[in-house]
Enzyme design. Structure first.
Site, mmCIF file in Angstrom:
data_model
loop_
_atom_site.group_PDB
_atom_site.id
_atom_site.type_symbol
_atom_site.label_atom_id
_atom_site.label_comp_id
_atom_site.label_asym_id
_atom_site.label_seq_id
_atom_site.Cartn_x
_atom_site.Cartn_y
_atom_site.Cartn_z
ATOM 1 N N GLU A 71 0.816 -1.269 0.040
ATOM 2 C CA GLU A 71 0.171 0.087 -0.029
ATOM 3 C C GLU A 71 0.721 1.434 -0.094
ATOM 4 O OE1 GLU A 71 -3.204 0.491 2.405
ATOM 5 O OE2 GLU A 71 -4.229 -1.468 2.013
ATOM 6 N N GLU A 107 -5.374 -8.615 0.489
ATOM 7 C CA GLU A 107 -5.907 -8.259 1.746
ATOM 8 C C GLU A 107 -7.530 -8.287 1.452
ATOM 9 O OE1 GLU A 107 -4.443 -5.232 4.360
ATOM 10 O OE2 GLU A 107 -2.363 -5.873 3.744
#
Ligand code: GCO
Length: 435
Positions: free
Chosen positions: A161, A341
């Site tokens: 991220e 995720e």
């Protein structure tokens, strides 16, 4: 079609959030160890976390019992490289070697994230992502890890991220080192993150013993159409600055466009040379993405939608995010999708019967995985890593919000399977045929 027979059913964690042993066996402090006093709920820290460092073998045995096909974990840069000169901490490296050996013996595919936010303090003290040398420091660290693990690791995720930790740590001061940069310095941070990703891809391709499969963990909050006529506008809005308006990951598509197409947004990253562009946008083997929720094309109405279903972090429960996200991302980037995720945060606790009942978590899995199965009928979806294997430190939220399939009693560090763990084990066993 649904899920392929070799679908990678997995779970995900990150080093700082589960390992503990923060000052053991040569691990040096990260910015999270050294700078978060007063910033974390209840003044909690990752010093002990889930004590995974000492319980790794029992954890892998439990993963095997669950039937996991893969396990996504991160290597802690501060546990492997001790200083700016690049000194290797062999004991730290040995931990990850033994983890990979245990996973191989358990028949579980390792997915290795090389950077999951735990920047070594020595790097920060030398400027961190503001110092152009960080790409060299990162490349050296990646060489050390790839040389140590790549005879048993195929799947590599360079960075987790970037679209989140970049702004959250260096622009809006929510995570360490709590910087408030703007203009050219902020662009330099963002560009150095991109260049470090590129250097990592280069190193992996050059040095990996097993033919590597390389990607990263991006994030996406797809815009969700409610009506047929909203589908095309929702696709367009997903890849525009309006998506995730105001959240740190607004404009998250700029990162993927830079990394997949070499289309480097000058406003976000500043100018790049053609050589830098080529380094940043080397070919990837899959599109890794963290998807938790989505943004409705017609935004939620505070009055009409008051009390909308949300998780313990306040994120709306939007199962269709796992249908539209993979569809939209595959249409734009034309790479197989890997859900790196997705998960549900609850406020779980040990019940009087000694079990942890989490019906909301199970319902979340049923609904989201049903949508992912629909997506898998239309686009290539390689796998799904549930966030998270076990309850862990949710960064500055501390340990209150519990994402785990396993409940962790932090007093004893005992792991107790929640009802959702048994449900997920059955999903894996049946390859999701009943979803
Ligand atoms: C993230 C990180 C994870 C979080 C999880 C829940 O996306 O923020 O990858 O470390 O813990 O996503 O917020």
């Amino acid at each position: 079609m649904g899920f392929s027979k070799d679908f990678l059913w997995g779970a995900a964690t990150a080093a700082y959030q589960i390992e503990g042993a923060a000052f053991e066996d040569g691990r040096v402090p990260s910015t999270w160890d050294a700078m978060t006093q007063g910033h974390v709920r209840h003044n909690e820290t990752g010093t002990y976390a889930c004590d995974h460092y000492h319980r790794m073998k029992e954890d892998v045995a439990a993963m095997k019992k669950m039937g996991l096909k893969c396990y996504r974990f991160s290597v802690a840069w501060p546990r492997v490289i001790s200083d700016v000169e690049g000194t290797v901490n062999q004991k730290g490296l040995d931990f990850y070697r033994s983890l990979v050996d245990e996973l191989e013996a358990a028949g579980i595919e390792p997915l290795v994230t090389l950077f999951h936010w735990d920047l070594p303090m020595w790097a920060y003290e030398h400027g961190g992502w503001l110092n152009d040398d960080i790409a060299d420091w990162f490349a050296h660290y990646v060489e050390v890890v790839v040389d140590a693990l790549s005879d048993k690791v195929r799947y590599w995720l360079t960075i987790n991220e970037p679209v989140c930790f970049g702004p959250v740590s260096w622009q809006v001061a929510v995570h360490p080192p709590f910087m408030r940069l703007s203009g050219a310095p902020l662009q330099k941070v963002m560009k150095n993150i991109l260049l470090s990703h590129g250097r990592a891809v280069e190193v992996i391709r050059e040095r990996a013993a097993l033919p590597p499969l390389v990607g990263l963990a991006t994030t996406c909050s797809p815009v969700l159409p409610a009506l047929k006529e909203e589908e095309e506008p929702s696709y367009n809005k997903t890849f525009s600055n309006e998506s995730a308006e105001g959240l740190p990951h607004a404009g998250e598509y700029h990162w993927a466009d830079a990394i997949v197409f070499g289309d480097v947004d000058e406003k976000t990253f500043g100018k790049v040379t053609e050589e830098e562009r080529a380094l940043i946008s080397q070919p990837l083997d899959f599109f890794g993405v963290n998807i938790y929720s989505g943004d409705r094309f017609t935004p939620l109405d505070p009055e009409k939608d008051r009390g909308y279903p949300r998780n313990a972090c306040g994120w709306p429960i939007e199962p269709e995010a796992l249908y539209w996200g993979p569809k939209f991302l595959y249409r734009r980037y034309n790479l197989p999708i890997l859900i790196t995720e997705n998960g549900f945060a609850g406020i779980d606790f040990l019940m009087s019967d000694g079990k942890v009942h989490d019906p909301q978590h199970i319902d979340f899995l049923k609904k989201y995985l049903h949508e992912l199965k629909r997506a898998a009928d239309e686009v290539p979806v390689l796998g799904y890593c549930h966030w998270s294997l076990m309850d862990n430190m949710e960064w500055c939220d501390g340990y209150d919000t519990r994402f785990g399939l396993w409940f962790v009693n932090y007093t004893t560090c005992e792991r107790i399977w929640k009802d959702s763990a048994y449900f997920y084990a059955d999903v894996i066993k049946t390859n999701g045929e009943e979803l």
